[in-house]
Design an enzyme around this catalytic site. Structure first.
Site, PDB file in Angstrom:
ATOM      1  N   LYS A  60      -6.329   5.124   7.897  1.00 56.95           N
ATOM      2  CA  LYS A  60      -5.167   5.864   7.401  1.00 56.95           C
ATOM      3  C   LYS A  60      -5.454   7.364   7.332  1.00 56.95           C
ATOM      4  O   LYS A  60      -4.559   8.184   7.533  1.00 56.95           O
ATOM      5  CB  LYS A  60      -4.734   5.309   6.045  1.00 56.95           C
ATOM      6  CG  LYS A  60      -4.165   3.904   6.164  1.00 56.95           C
ATOM      7  CD  LYS A  60      -3.652   3.350   4.847  1.00 56.95           C
ATOM      8  CE  LYS A  60      -3.034   1.966   5.068  1.00 56.95           C
ATOM      9  NZ  LYS A  60      -2.458   1.400   3.836  1.00 56.95           N
ATOM     10  N   SER A  71       0.785  -1.232   0.000  1.00 54.06           N
ATOM     11  CA  SER A  71       0.000   0.000   0.000  1.00 54.06           C
ATOM     12  C   SER A  71       0.822   1.289   0.000  1.00 54.06           C
ATOM     13  O   SER A  71       0.271   2.365  -0.203  1.00 54.06           O
ATOM     14  CB  SER A  71      -0.963   0.018   1.189  1.00 54.06           C
ATOM     15  OG  SER A  71      -0.271   0.055   2.415  1.00 54.06           O
TER      16      SER A  71
END
EC number: 3.4.21.53
Length: 345
Positions: A285, A240
């Site tokens: 996030k 990611s």
């Protein structure tokens, strides 16, 4: 009185034992929470690279096995997610195997970031392709009947593969009931297998119906670049951070300061051709980036589909009332174009 004192002591000891049990007995779940936003400049060093006034940061999600206490607390935490084990690890996959798989995914992402950043910056980059290998298979899925870890997959429906991302992108364009002919090599012998696209088990998907053949792949290649680069990413797992690593490398390779003095966070996988892919834990996030003081956040747009990473990120940003700007990206070039138009801070 003495018996009463003994009763109190006994109750106290039992209470401690129960508390320890609730804290240490592990349930068949994992809990994810907002992690950190970590600047990439300290761990990526291009030889003779340019400095910037701002920064690019990758964002992480904290993950751990659920205890009884942890499970109960997570139920009340809006930004904690409880995941069945099958959504995190493949069936019968050990902790060591899971960690190794995550590190391999990071390695592949790092290589794609290098190739894309150096090519975009007009610098020297050479890639020696050694094949796409099977990393793991899911027992309940079609691939398990044919493929084994270690097999080299080199074609899908006659299309030659140059990366695991190419395979995933190709198969994701199919739907349940379709088929794909996979050409693979095992022990020097080449074979073909026609595999049906099937829905993943419901306990392995965190949302929405997903389909595939049930295999994870790893690209094996050696990348050589000029100028040289040092990457200290041994403790980072998963793919990611691909987009943000590409941005950091490209920024160090070019004289122009693409940060414009801003603290820039983000997430998304990266393919060698520049395509940005979705990731898990986007809401967590966003929280991590906001807590770090980020000014803007790049989120995978997924072509604008309903429920995309970008749409979820916008919703979370609104929920936490952050001033952080959420920017949608489908391609690496989208991020560069946005930064080029951004006024310096």
């Amino acid at each position: 009185m003495r018996n009463k004192r003994k009763g109190v002591i006994r109750a106290f000891v039992i209470g401690i034992i129960l508390a320890l049990a609730l804290s240490y007995i592990k349930l068949p779940f994992y809990i994810t929470k907002p992690g950190n936003a970590s600047e990439l400049e300290p761990i990526i060093k291009v030889e003779g690279g340019y400095d910037s006034k701002g920064s690019f940061s990758l964002t992480t999600v904290s993950i751990g096995r659920a205890s009884i206490f942890g499970y109960l607390f997570a139920q009340a935490d809006q930004y904690a997610e409880i995941l069945p084990m099958n959504q995190v690890k493949a069936p019968e996959e050990s902790d060591e195997e899971y960690l190794n798989r995550q590190l391999k995914l990071m390695e592949g992402s790092q290589e794609s970031a290098l190739i894309l950043a150096y090519k975009t910056a007009g610098k020297s980059v050479k890639s020696e392709f050694n094949g796409v290998y099977v990393n793991s298979v899911i027992k309940e899925m079609p691939a398990a009947k044919v493929l084994k870890p270690g097999d080299r997959v080199y074609e899908a429906d006659g299309k030659q593969l140059k990366s695991s991302e190419e395979f995933v992108s190709y198969v994701s364009g199919k739907k349940e009931g379709d088929s794909v002919t996979v050409s693979y090599e095992r022990n020097g012998s080449r074979k073909n297998a026609n595999l049906k696209i099937a829905a993943f088990p419901s306990d392995m998907t965190s949302g929405g119906k997903k389909a595939g053949i049930g295999v994870t792949l790893m690209t094996d290649r050696e990348v050589t670049v000029t100028p040289k680069i040092e990457l200290d990413t041994e403790d980072i797992g998963g793919p990611s951070a691909g987009l943000m690593m590409t941005l950091e490398i490209f920024d160090q390779l070019t004289e122009k300061d693409f940060t414009k003095g801003y603290k820039i966070a983000g997430t998304g996988t990266i393919a060698e051709d520049g395509k940005v892919g979705p990731i898990g834990g986007i809401s967590q996030k966003i929280v991590a980036a906001d807590q770090s003081g980020a000014d803007l956040f790049f989120a995978p747009n997924e072509g604008g589909r309903k429920g995309s990473n970008y749409q979820e990120a916008v919703k979370t940003a609104k929920d936490i009332d952050t001033s952080m700007k959420i920017v949608p990206v489908d391609e690496f070039s989208d991020a560069i174009t946005y930064l080029e138009k951004l006024k310096a801070k």
